[in-house]
Design a protein around this motif. Structure first.
Motif, PDB file in Angstrom:
ATOM      1  N   ASN A  29     -10.107  13.830  -4.079  1.00 16.53           N
ATOM      2  CA  ASN A  29      -9.511  12.985  -4.895  1.00 16.53           C
ATOM      3  C   ASN A  29      -8.609  12.102  -4.380  1.00 16.53           C
ATOM      4  OD1 ASN A  29     -10.766  14.310  -6.607  1.00 16.53           O
ATOM      5  ND2 ASN A  29      -9.310  15.601  -7.307  1.00 16.53           N
ATOM      6  N   ILE A  30      -7.670  12.479  -3.071  1.00 20.74           N
ATOM      7  CA  ILE A  30      -6.829  10.957  -2.695  1.00 20.74           C
ATOM      8  C   ILE A  30      -7.053  10.183  -2.269  1.00 20.74           C
ATOM      9  CG2 ILE A  30      -4.670  11.156  -1.102  1.00 20.74           C
ATOM     10  CD1 ILE A  30      -4.156  13.998  -1.077  1.00 20.74           C
TER      11      ILE A  30
ATOM     12  N   LEU B 166       0.872  -1.497  -0.272  1.00 23.94           N
ATOM     13  CA  LEU B 166       0.399   0.024   0.040  1.00 23.94           C
ATOM     14  C   LEU B 166       0.976   1.326  -0.543  1.00 23.94           C
ATOM     15  CD1 LEU B 166      -2.973  -0.609   2.838  1.00 23.94           C
ATOM     16  CD2 LEU B 166      -3.185  -0.457  -0.316  1.00 23.94           C
ATOM     17  N   CYS B 167       1.789   1.225   1.091  1.00 18.31           N
ATOM     18  CA  CYS B 167       2.025   2.743   0.742  1.00 18.31           C
ATOM     19  C   CYS B 167       3.585   2.704  -0.034  1.00 18.31           C
ATOM     20  CB  CYS B 167       3.330   2.071   2.082  1.00 18.31           C
ATOM     21  SG  CYS B 167       2.406   3.239   3.515  1.00 18.31           S
ATOM     22  N   TYR B 168       3.593   2.079  -0.836  1.00 17.06           N
ATOM     23  CA  TYR B 168       4.506   1.505  -1.612  1.00 17.06           C
ATOM     24  C   TYR B 168       3.915   1.512  -2.677  1.00 17.06           C
ATOM     25  CZ  TYR B 168       7.687  -0.115  -5.639  1.00 17.06           C
ATOM     26  OH  TYR B 168       9.095  -0.039  -6.105  1.00 17.06           O
ATOM     27  N   GLN B 169       3.214   1.307  -3.256  1.00 16.97           N
ATOM     28  CA  GLN B 169       2.669   2.161  -4.434  1.00 16.97           C
ATOM     29  C   GLN B 169       1.418   3.883  -4.423  1.00 16.97           C
ATOM     30  OE1 GLN B 169       2.137   0.539  -7.113  1.00 16.97           O
ATOM     31  NE2 GLN B 169       2.980  -1.834  -6.380  1.00 16.97           N
ATOM     32  N   VAL B 170       1.303   3.777  -3.004  1.00 16.49           N
ATOM     33  CA  VAL B 170       1.019   5.196  -3.445  1.00 16.49           C
ATOM     34  C   VAL B 170       2.361   5.937  -3.083  1.00 16.49           C
ATOM     35  CG1 VAL B 170       0.307   7.245  -1.029  1.00 16.49           C
ATOM     36  CG2 VAL B 170      -1.053   5.078  -1.747  1.00 16.49           C
ATOM     37  N   GLU B 171       3.152   5.896  -3.379  1.00 16.23           N
ATOM     38  CA  GLU B 171       4.498   6.541  -3.177  1.00 16.23           C
ATOM     39  C   GLU B 171       4.886   6.433  -4.618  1.00 16.23           C
ATOM     40  OE1 GLU B 171       9.403   5.602  -2.832  1.00 16.23           O
ATOM     41  OE2 GLU B 171       8.522   4.604  -1.787  1.00 16.23           O
ATOM     42  N   LYS B 172       4.790   5.721  -5.124  1.00 16.93           N
ATOM     43  CA  LYS B 172       5.062   5.678  -6.810  1.00 16.93           C
ATOM     44  C   LYS B 172       4.483   6.163  -7.778  1.00 16.93           C
ATOM     45  CE  LYS B 172       5.384   1.703  -8.839  1.00 16.93           C
ATOM     46  NZ  LYS B 172       5.106   0.085  -9.385  1.00 16.93           N
ATOM     47  N   LEU B 173       2.681   6.647  -7.164  1.00 14.28           N
ATOM     48  CA  LEU B 173       1.813   7.463  -6.799  1.00 14.28           C
ATOM     49  C   LEU B 173       2.405   9.228  -7.340  1.00 14.28           C
ATOM     50  CD1 LEU B 173      -1.299   6.156  -6.619  1.00 14.28           C
ATOM     51  CD2 LEU B 173      -0.496   6.057  -8.746  1.00 14.28           C
ATOM     52  N   ILE B 174       2.940   9.475  -6.018  1.00 13.99           N
ATOM     53  CA  ILE B 174       3.450  10.814  -5.571  1.00 13.99           C
ATOM     54  C   ILE B 174       4.577  11.278  -6.734  1.00 13.99           C
ATOM     55  CG2 ILE B 174       3.660  12.306  -3.777  1.00 13.99           C
ATOM     56  CD1 ILE B 174       2.892  10.228  -1.749  1.00 13.99           C
ATOM     57  N   LYS B 175       5.225  10.056  -6.558  1.00 15.67           N
ATOM     58  CA  LYS B 175       6.813  10.602  -7.430  1.00 15.67           C
ATOM     59  C   LYS B 175       6.400  10.693  -9.454  1.00 15.67           C
ATOM     60  CE  LYS B 175      10.097   8.832  -4.106  1.00 15.67           C
ATOM     61  NZ  LYS B 175      10.892   7.260  -4.229  1.00 15.67           N
ATOM     62  N   SER B 176       5.301  10.034  -9.762  1.00 12.73           N
ATOM     63  CA  SER B 176       4.874  10.521 -10.744  1.00 12.73           C
ATOM     64  C   SER B 176       3.596  11.113 -11.335  1.00 12.73           C
ATOM     65  CB  SER B 176       3.691   8.613 -10.897  1.00 12.73           C
ATOM     66  OG  SER B 176       2.932   8.225 -10.308  1.00 12.73           O
ATOM     67  N   LYS B 177       4.006  12.041 -10.323  1.00  8.86           N
ATOM     68  CA  LYS B 177       2.615  13.460  -9.970  1.00  8.86           C
ATOM     69  C   LYS B 177       1.107  12.726 -10.437  1.00  8.86           C
ATOM     70  CE  LYS B 177       6.385  16.021 -10.980  1.00  8.86           C
ATOM     71  NZ  LYS B 177       6.554  16.459  -9.583  1.00  8.86           N
ATOM     72  N   LYS B 178       1.015  11.252 -10.049  1.00 12.18           N
ATOM     73  CA  LYS B 178      -0.518  10.972 -10.269  1.00 12.18           C
ATOM     74  C   LYS B 178      -1.584  11.288  -8.431  1.00 12.18           C
ATOM     75  CE  LYS B 178       0.912   7.600 -13.958  1.00 12.18           C
ATOM     76  NZ  LYS B 178       0.580   6.879 -14.541  1.00 12.18           N
TER      77      LYS B 178
ATOM     78  N   ILE C 102      -2.116  10.115   5.084  1.00 10.95           N
ATOM     79  CA  ILE C 102      -1.189  10.148   4.210  1.00 10.95           C
ATOM     80  C   ILE C 102      -1.508  11.837   3.965  1.00 10.95           C
ATOM     81  CG2 ILE C 102      -1.422  10.350   1.289  1.00 10.95           C
ATOM     82  CD1 ILE C 102      -2.554   8.023   1.308  1.00 10.95           C
ATOM     83  N   GLN C 103      -0.336  12.398   4.183  1.00  8.68           N
ATOM     84  CA  GLN C 103       0.151  13.640   4.472  1.00  8.68           C
ATOM     85  C   GLN C 103      -0.423  14.108   3.276  1.00  8.68           C
ATOM     86  OE1 GLN C 103       3.738  14.837   5.269  1.00  8.68           O
ATOM     87  NE2 GLN C 103       3.742  16.918   5.857  1.00  8.68           N
ATOM     88  N   HIS C 104      -0.923  15.594   3.360  1.00  3.84           N
ATOM     89  CA  HIS C 104      -0.936  16.061   1.655  1.00  3.84           C
ATOM     90  C   HIS C 104      -1.173  17.867   2.336  1.00  3.84           C
ATOM     91  CE1 HIS C 104      -5.060  17.530   4.142  1.00  3.84           C
ATOM     92  NE2 HIS C 104      -4.915  16.363   4.589  1.00  3.84           N
ATOM     93  N   ASP C 105      -1.412  18.743   0.948  1.00  6.36           N
ATOM     94  CA  ASP C 105      -0.496  19.641   1.270  1.00  6.36           C
ATOM     95  C   ASP C 105      -2.074  20.275   1.616  1.00  6.36           C
ATOM     96  OD1 ASP C 105       1.898  19.402   0.255  1.00  6.36           O
ATOM     97  OD2 ASP C 105       1.000  19.936  -1.824  1.00  6.36           O
ATOM     98  N   GLU C 106      -1.859  21.738   2.167  1.00  2.00           N
ATOM     99  CA  GLU C 106      -3.066  22.522   3.012  1.00  2.00           C
ATOM    100  C   GLU C 106      -4.420  22.703   2.457  1.00  2.00           C
ATOM    101  OE1 GLU C 106      -4.096  26.427   5.757  1.00  2.00           O
ATOM    102  OE2 GLU C 106      -2.526  26.161   4.826  1.00  2.00           O
ATOM    103  N   LYS C 107      -3.695  23.167   0.757  1.00  2.00           N
ATOM    104  CA  LYS C 107      -5.065  23.363   0.011  1.00  2.00           C
ATOM    105  C   LYS C 107      -5.270  22.064  -1.569  1.00  2.00           C
ATOM    106  CE  LYS C 107      -4.084  28.142  -0.524  1.00  2.00           C
ATOM    107  NZ  LYS C 107      -3.637  28.808  -1.445  1.00  2.00           N
TER     108      LYS C 107
ATOM    109  N   PRO D 245      -1.992  14.814  -6.934  1.00  3.58           N
ATOM    110  CA  PRO D 245      -1.568  15.674  -6.430  1.00  3.58           C
ATOM    111  C   PRO D 245      -1.819  15.870  -5.246  1.00  3.58           C
ATOM    112  CG  PRO D 245      -2.824  15.713  -8.287  1.00  3.58           C
ATOM    113  CD  PRO D 245      -3.186  14.419  -8.279  1.00  3.58           C
ATOM    114  N   GLY D 246      -0.996  16.836  -4.428  1.00  2.00           N
ATOM    115  CA  GLY D 246      -1.675  16.934  -2.976  1.00  2.00           C
ATOM    116  C   GLY D 246      -1.010  16.450  -2.098  1.00  2.00           C
ATOM    117  N   ALA D 247      -0.799  15.307  -2.302  1.00  4.92           N
ATOM    118  CA  ALA D 247      -0.085  14.322  -1.406  1.00  4.92           C
ATOM    119  C   ALA D 247       1.346  13.660  -0.964  1.00  4.92           C
ATOM    120  CB  ALA D 247      -0.649  12.717  -1.545  1.00  4.92           C
TER     121      ALA D 247
END
Length: 378
Positions: free
Chosen positions: A191-192, A138-150, A181-186, A152-154
């Motif tokens: 969607n996350i 779970l964490c590894y796949q979410v990390e991949k989504l963040i790194k591939s900019k899929k 999952i940590q995320h930006d304020e805005k 946003p905000g995570a």
């Protein structure tokens, strides 16, 4: 009468404060071993708010800029040099310990006393328990989504938790999956939430041929804006159950990260896993837990204990006899066989030290199964 048991495991991502510390400690270890394969390293890292402290004992012929090494970990996580003050308080290894460890430089011996455990189960292809396997994924796949900019905000500070139903010691259904999952304020948190469920949780359940009707939770506590060392104190070696079997097996208590190959907390635990995995792969048992105990200054463990949880058709003393005939317990042989003087440790500091099919780890090899089978029949 059989009944349903619920077993739960958790994992954490690369931006979790404890794992930031583990990554820094293992990066420093890697840097030392790259320059001097005979380096002795016991590195600890503490992170709280805007301060990171690097301590421990290091003896090496090379020079490692530990502060720069820490920044090499921090910057890809989105931090810059305004975020932290990093202090180094590194000492050399005690000469008393060094003499025992090196045995007058003729061989390597245990750098401390300790007990370690290894475990394997046939419930997954990696011989790892299903709950920790899913929690890491779970964490590894979410990390991949963040790194591939899929996603946003995570951001990279995250935790997962997976509960699995067992019957007759076999997983039969996923009860629940949870992500924080940590995320930006805005950030658009909705969607996350949808993306994690549809693009991570459900595909993982299908991959492992499990149900998709499990309970799904994402950021149930609400906003998770403040994360990393700004949200919680980080410390090396505080995720020892995440690093191993997710609570499915015992743990000797010693952490792995930041420790070189003379530390049996690490080397012994890797070897115990190697034994247990080969025992299960050889079909001597469905599950196997191995305990090894070490004495400081000794090149071999002085005791071994196994538990097959009544999952074997062979008596445990016969399995133990086959193990003793099949494996070389000398630390020098283990270090050489596992190539532990190489700089391989940063990649292990997150998502566990076992069952990592993408890393080709020596202690995950199944090269003793035939020998075990032959020896148990003698």
């Amino acid at each position: 009468m059989s009944f349903i048991k619920k077993i739960t495991s958790e994992s954490v991502g690369i931006g979790h404060p404890d794992k930031i510390c583990d990554q820094i400690a293992d990066s420093i270890l890697d840097s030392c071993l790259k320059l001097d394969p005979n380096s002795h390293v016991a590195c600890e890292v503490f992170a709280s708010n805007h301060l990171i402290v690097i301590g421990g004992e290091i003896t090496t012929k090379g020079y490692v800029d530990v502060v720069k090494t820490a920044w090499d970990v921090l910057k890809p996580l989105g931090y810059d040099e305004c975020d932290f003050t990093i202090l180094s308080n590194i000492n050399k290894q005690s000469t008393d310990i060094a003499k025992l460890v090196d045995m007058t430089f003729k061989a390597v011996a245990a750098g401390d006393q300790g007990i370690v455990f290894g475990y394997a189960t046939n419930e997954t292809d990696t011989y790892m328990p299903l709950p920790i396997t899913l929690a890491h994924a779970l964490c590894y796949q979410v990390e991949k989504l963040i790194k591939s900019k899929k996603l946003p905000g995570a951001r990279f500070d995250m935790k997962s938790q997976v509960c699995v139903d067992y019957k007759n010691d076999k997983p039969i259904a996923i009860d629940s999956m949870l992500m924080s999952i940590q995320h930006d304020e805005k950030a658009n948190v909705n969607n996350i939430w949808k993306s994690v469920i549809n693009n991570v949780m459900i595909p993982l359940a299908k991959k492992y041929k499990m149900n998709t009707t499990f309970k799904k939770f994402v950021n149930e506590a609400g906003d998770f804006i403040i994360g990393g060392p700004f949200g919680d104190t980080g410390l090396t070696g505080r995720k020892i159950i995440v690093d191993t079997y997710g609570g499915a097996a015992k743990h000797g208590g010693g952490a792995f990260s930041g420790k070189d190959y003379t530390k049996v907390d690490r080397t012994g635990a890797y070897f115990a896993r190697y034994i247990a995995k080969n025992v299960v792969a050889a079909k001597l048992a469905d599950r196997c837990e191995v305990q090894l105990s070490f004495n400081i200054g000794s090149p071999k463990p002085y005791s071994i204990f196994i538990n097959t949880f009544n999952s074997s058709k062979y008596p445990e003393d016969k399995i133990l006899d086959s193990i003793n005939k099949s494996f070389d317990f000398d630390l020098n042989s283990i270090i050489k066989k596992f190539n532990m003087k190489k700089n391989i440790y940063k990649n292990l500091s997150v998502y566990g030290h076992f069952g990592r099919t993408n890393l080709n780890l020596p202690w995950e090899k199944l090269d003793k199964t035939i020998e075990l089978q032959k020896n148990i029949k003698k």
